[in-house]
Scaffold this active site. Structure first.
Site, mmCIF file in Angstrom:
data_model
loop_
_atom_site.group_PDB
_atom_site.id
_atom_site.type_symbol
_atom_site.label_atom_id
_atom_site.label_comp_id
_atom_site.label_asym_id
_atom_site.label_seq_id
_atom_site.Cartn_x
_atom_site.Cartn_y
_atom_site.Cartn_z
ATOM 1 C CB CYS A 1 7.880 -62.461 36.253
ATOM 2 S SG CYS A 1 7.687 -61.973 37.977
ATOM 3 C CG ASP B 1 10.608 -61.009 39.553
ATOM 4 O OD1 ASP B 1 11.457 -61.647 38.915
ATOM 5 O OD2 ASP B 1 10.274 -59.850 39.275
ATOM 6 C CB CYS C 1 5.960 -55.356 39.643
ATOM 7 S SG CYS C 1 6.367 -55.793 37.944
ATOM 8 C CB CYS D 1 11.551 -56.520 37.554
ATOM 9 S SG CYS D 1 10.001 -56.068 38.363
#
Ligand code: FES
Length: 125
Positions: free
Chosen positions: A33, A35, A102, A58
């Site tokens: 992602c 991140d 996450c 996120c």
């Protein structure tokens, strides 16, 4: 989608920033992602006396970063190394489906910061 505890840690994140003169720094960049999480720690007498994070990601990434700093603060480094992704998600009362991954990054960044500290220590010996 997110529960109240996750929203609280996302909107009011704890321990944001970077520890001054950190004893260890861990950086994780997600390939999937993009991140990016950085956790820095100060270690005194074998315990994490200060811990801060900088996360570009996120809502779940920010909430898990915030929560892991709360879990690890004051903990001895051995115990902090055993904090799992599941511990972080559980402390947040769970993450929505599709956001479980996450929490992996927060634990990975903490472990990387501790390993960095340990490597610096062994170089000093
Ligand atoms: Fe990247 Fe959540 S989508 S950490």
């Amino acid at each position: 989608m997110y529960n109240d505890r996750v929203i609280d840690h996302f909107t009011n994140p704890r321990n944001v920033g970077a520890v001054e003169n950190a004893d260890g720094v861990g950086l994780v960049e997600s390939e999937s992602c993009g991140d990016r999480l950085q956790i820095s720690i100060k270690v005194e007498a074998g315990k994490i006396s200060d811990i801060r994070f900088k996360t570009f990601g996120c809502a779940a990434a920010i909430a898990t970063s915030s929560m892991i700093t709360e879990l690890a603060k004051g903990m001895d480094i051995k115990s902090a190394l055993s904090i799992t992704n599941e511990d972080v998600a559980k402390a947040l009362n769970g993450l929505p489906d599709g956001k479980q991954h996450c929490s992996n990054h927060a634990a990975d960044a903490l472990h990387a910061a501790i390993r960095d500290f340990q490597q610096r220590e062994s170089r000093r010996e």
